[in-house]
Each structure stands twice: as structure tokens, then as C-alpha cells.
Design an enzyme around this catalytic site. Structure first.
Site, short mmCIF file in Angstrom:
data_model
loop_
_atom_site.label_atom_id
_atom_site.label_comp_id
_atom_site.label_asym_id
_atom_site.label_seq_id
_atom_site.Cartn_x
_atom_site.Cartn_y
_atom_site.Cartn_z
N HIS A 89 47.03 49.81 42.34
CA HIS A 89 47.91 49.86 40.93
C HIS A 89 47.54 48.44 40.06
CE1 HIS A 89 50.13 48.69 44.62
NE2 HIS A 89 50.42 47.78 43.73
N CYS A 90 46.98 47.65 40.89
CA CYS A 90 46.85 46.20 40.27
C CYS A 90 45.45 45.86 40.05
CB CYS A 90 47.60 45.05 41.30
SG CYS A 90 49.19 45.46 41.74
N ILE A 91 44.55 45.59 40.80
CA ILE A 91 43.32 44.99 40.78
C ILE A 91 42.23 45.75 39.79
CG2 ILE A 91 41.64 43.67 41.95
CD1 ILE A 91 44.36 42.65 42.24
N ASP A 147 44.75 45.41 35.94
CA ASP A 147 45.53 44.51 35.26
C ASP A 147 44.17 43.86 34.46
OD1 ASP A 147 47.64 45.17 36.51
OD2 ASP A 147 47.66 43.57 38.21
#
Ligand code: SAJ
Length: 448
Positions: A273-275, A278
Site C-alpha cells: 500500500h506504500c511503495i 507513494d
């Protein structure tokens, strides 16, 4: 006593009521940290099911145990509601809502906007509002501030506004909320002062910076750094393949350098859910000022190509067995986006499965953390990792190297393996043979 002094006093006396908007994998651990520090926490979430679970003392976040949550709920120190109205009595409101990407790879800040609008309805007077969701530089000032100012009050005097990026890493146990330094940027000096005072309650090392935009940029640098370096090591894997070198040996040896190097390992792509998301918040923002964030775009191109590359390896491996992907039985080991978690969001395994199916393969998977796989149009169930399941596959593909897998069993039973994580014990597979015929040479374990 002015509003800042009054707020600081409440925080100091442990009387401040802490509102948390978004009780997910970020909001719930933060809520528990404040409740454990003795503060009264008011959690708000749009999901009635989550709210009901929390108020019954049941956690749906892997890192928060019921045994930790239930007593806090029982003592009345943590309560949840779907009604933003309970935030009227909050002195602090921390916004921990998702910041996904749209299909067009543009930021979706609709959750932030919705939270800001609802907080404005409740009224921010006398409160500290902190945005924790990862977002592009400028969001706090351009999106949240105007909505809170609507009540005609002054930021830094009548209410306080800050940004402090979340650093919750699901599954990590070596760092806690307390031991993970927390970057904080305020709209004004008074905003920063109140936010530092607040987080000092639950964080050993607050890290003040000069502005909310600086704090927003810090988080994006952290995760863009990872995306770009994962992209680099994935490209090094492609280079090593061209040169007949073992990328795993090269990376391990480079990692012996005690300074000036940080180890990343190649893989089937980048999930979570980040890399994968973002950095696109940053590249989108830069486009609005006519700048192309080339490293971000290139890393995304390399990383998103990896599932295709893996399926190409499967085709090569089956080819040496005189088999086509079409009609072959392929067993995927691990579908979560990273080892030892059950989260499949953006997992490259989903792409690998679709690509194999598109080529006619009969695909099954085994993942002890994911009993049912229903993401991205898939409807599959995990199979048990038995000798029969391994022997019955024409090719086994290691996508996620959960510690729970018995890699010796895989090495012993699987007739053919494509190992994207260097998890299966070596068997001297003649990888370094540069002769043209080496490409058709039979070997049981193929690595990235
Ligand atoms: N990956 C690789 N090679 C690597 C590292 C990761 O292929 O060398 C892949 C993983 O398999 C996964 C994806 O990249 O699919 C992301 O992996 P990650 O290790 O970055 O894990 P995340 O997505 O859970 O990232 C979180 C982030 N934490 C926060 O944003 C608070 C990140 O900043 C952390 O550095 C990371 O956890 C971590 O270190 O575990």
C-alpha cells in the site's frame, strides 16, 4: 490562558481527548499507544463493522492483539464510532485515512477531503489537527487549512494544524510506535509546538521540521528511495541474466561493503500500500510545476515489468522440458505482497497469475496467510503445500518467500522451480554457463 496554552496543559495533564480518524493499520496502533499512555481516545471510522469490532474489544489489525485492545475498551479509554460528532469533545484529531491512486495513477485525496470537511462541521476551534496520511507536498496547507479556516478562525491561534507522516510498518516487531522517530511539520510555530508536545507522549524522538510541506516531502523521499532502489536492483537482475551472472551472489557480495551501500533484493515486482503508490504522489505534484520526476517514472517502469519477466522465465523453464505454458499446471508459492503478512494489495503475484492464465496455464497457489484470493477479479483458494501438490505441478513459482514454507520440501519434490526470491536451496544449476546452448540446458531451479 490562550488556546495554545490550554491545549498544552491538557496534553501535559493527560486530560487531552485524542480523536483518530481512520482506524486502520495506522490509526489503530496510534489509538492504542495513546490509550495505553492513559489518554481518552475517540476513534472514528466509516466502517460500522470495524467500529463494532473495536467496541467489542476485537482487533482486525494483525499488529494489535485483542489482549491489548480489549482492556483499553473495557476501561473506557478507547471507544469508536462512525459519527464524526464525537470529535466535538476531542482536543486533538489525527487523520489516518487512505491515500490511494486512481486508475490514472493520479492521487486520490478524496478521503482526506472528506475527513477535513467533516472535521470543519464539528469545528476545529481549540483543537490540534494532524494529517498523517502519505500525500504530496502542499496537501495540508492547500486542502485542509482552507476547510478549517472556513470558520473564520486563525491557524496557530484559534486552532492548530500539522503534518506528521505515519511510519507504521505492518508485521515489523523491532520498531514500535514509541521507538520510531516521528517527523512533524506545523503550519506555524505554535502548531509545531503543540504537535511536538502531543507526539512526545507516544514517541521517544519527535523530529520537528520547518513546514508541513517539508514533512510531507520527507515521507515521499523515504518511500521513493525504496521504490527507486528496488527498481535498480531489479534492473541489475536483468543485467546479470544477460551476462550469465548470479544476481543473488552479486548482491550478497556487494552487501559486505560496511558503508555506502544498502542491500535491496530483486523480486517479481513491488506490492503493498506504500511503495508502488507513494512515489506517484510526488511525480504527480511535480507535473503540476512542469517537472518530470524521471527516477520515479523509470523505477515504476522497471518494477511493473517484473511480472512479465517472471512469466518469461516460466516459459523458458517449461521450454527446456519441451512444454508450453498453455496447458501446464503452475503452482504459485506465496501471493501476499511481502513475506509473513497476509496483505495482497498491489501484490505482483496477482499480475503473474493473470499473465499465466492469459497464456493458458492452469494456475493454483499456496499461501498460509491468504486462504482466499479474491482480489483483481481472481477467485481462488490456497492449496496445502503437500508433496503431491508440488509433484503434480509442471512448474512451481516462488513469488513470496514466507518463512512458513519448507524450502527443502520444495527443492526435493518440485520437478521444476522458478524462484524469484532465491529461497530454494541451491543445486548448482549451471547458471554461469555462457554458451548459447546453456539457454536450453535442463535445470530444475531457475532463479531471477
Ligand atoms: N521489495 C523487493 N526488494 C526489496 C524490498 C522490497 O522486491 O529489496 C518488494 C517487496 O516484496 C514488496 C514491495 O517491494 O512487494 C514493498 O516492500 P517494502 O519492504 O517496502 O514493504 P512495505 O510496502 O510494507 O513498506 C513499508 C514502508 N513503511 C512505511 O511506509 C511506514 C516502508 O517505508 C518501509 O521501509 C518498509 O515497510 C520496510 O522497511 O519494511
Amino acid at each position: 490562558m490562550n488556546k495554545k496554552e490550554s491545549l498544552l496543559q491538557k496534553i501535559k495533564d493527560g486530560e487531552a481527548k485524542i480523536g483518530i480518524v481512520g482506524m486502520g493499520y495506522v490509526g489503530l496502533p496510534l489509538a492504542v499507544a495513546f490509550a495505553e499512555a492513559g489518554y481518552h481516545v475517540l476513534g472514528v471510522d466509516v466502517s460500522a463493522a470495524k467500529v463494532a469490532a473495536l467496541n467489542a474489544g476485537h482487533s482486525y489489525v494483525e499488529d494489535v492483539a485483542d489482549a491489548v485492545l480489549a482492556p483499553l475498551v473495557g476501561d473506557g479509554r478507547l471507544q469508536a464510532s462512525t459519527d464524526y460528532g464525537i470529535l466535538a469533545e476531542a482536543d486533538v484529531i489525527s487523520i489516518c485515512v487512505p491515500t490511494p491512486l486512481r486508475k490514472t495513477k493520479d492521487p486520490d485525496i478524496s478521503y482526506i477531503i472528506d475527513a477535513a470537511d467533516k472535521i470543519a462541521q464539528v469545528g476545529a476551534s481549540g483543537k490540534l489537527v494532524v494529517l498523517e496520511s502519505t500525500t504530496y507536498p502542499g496537501t495540508t496547507e492547500e486542502i485542509i487549512l482552507p476547510r478549517l479556516l472556513a470558520n473564520g478562525e486563525k491557524v496557530g491561534e484559534d486552532f492548530f494544524l500539522a503534518f506528521s507522516p505515519e511510519r507504521i510498518d505492518p508485521g515489523r516487531t523491532d520498531y514500535t510506535v514509541w521507538t520510531t522517530p516521528k517527523v512533524i511539520g506545523g503550519m506555524t510555530a505554535a502548531c509545531l509546538e503543540t504537535a511536538v508536545a502531543l507526539y512526545s507522549v507516544v514517541v521517544e524522538k519527535p523530529v520537528p521540521v520547518s513546514s508541513t510541506a517539508a514533512a510531507e516531502m520527507v515521507k515521499l523521499l523515504e518511500n521513493t528511495f525504496r521504490a527507486v532502489n528496488i527498481g535498480l536492483v531489479n534492473e541489475v537482475a536483468l543485467m546479470c541474466d544477460k551476462l550469465g551472472l548470479n544476481v543473488w551472489e552479486v548482491v550478497e557480495a556487494a552487501a559486505t561493503k560496511p558503508y555506502g551501500f544498502m542491500k535491496f533484493t530483486p523480486g517479481p515486482g513491488v506490492g503493498g500500500h506504500c511503495i508502488p503508490l507513494d512515489p506517484h504522489y510526488l511525480s504527480w505534484k511535480l507535473k503540476t510545476v512542469n517537472y518530470t520526476a524521471r527516477f520515479i517514472e523509470l523505477a515504476a517502469e522497471v518494477n511493473s515489468h517484473m511480472p512479465d519477466y517472471v512469466v518469461g522465465k516460466v516459459a523458458d523453464a517449461l521450454n527446456t522440458e519441451r512444454k508450453a505454458i498453455n496447458g501446464s499446471r503452475v503452482l504459485i508459492l506465496g501471493v501476499a505482497y511481502k513475506p509473513n503478512v497476509g496483505d495482497v494489495r498491489e501484490s505482483p503475484a496477482l499480475d503473474v497469475i493473470h499473465l499465466l492464465r492469459d497464456r493458458g496455464a492452469e494456475v493454483s497457489y499456496c499461501d498460509p496467510y491468504v486462504a482466499d484470493l479474491t482480489a483483481e477479479g481472481l477467485a481462488m483458494q490456497s492449496v496445502d503445500l503437500t508433496d503431491e501438490a508440488l509433484r503434480g505441478a509442471d512448474c512451481v513459482v516462488v513469488v513470496t518467500n514466507h518463512a512458513a514454507f519448507d524450502w527443502n520440501q520444495v527443492a526435493a519434490q518440485a520437478p521444476l522451480v522458478v524462484d524469484t526470491r532465491n529461497a530454494v536451496p541451491d543445486e548448482g544449476n549451471g547458471r554461469f554457463d555462457l554458451r548459447p546452448e546453456a539457454a536450453t540446458q535442463r535445470r530444475r531451479v531457475w532463479r531471477l
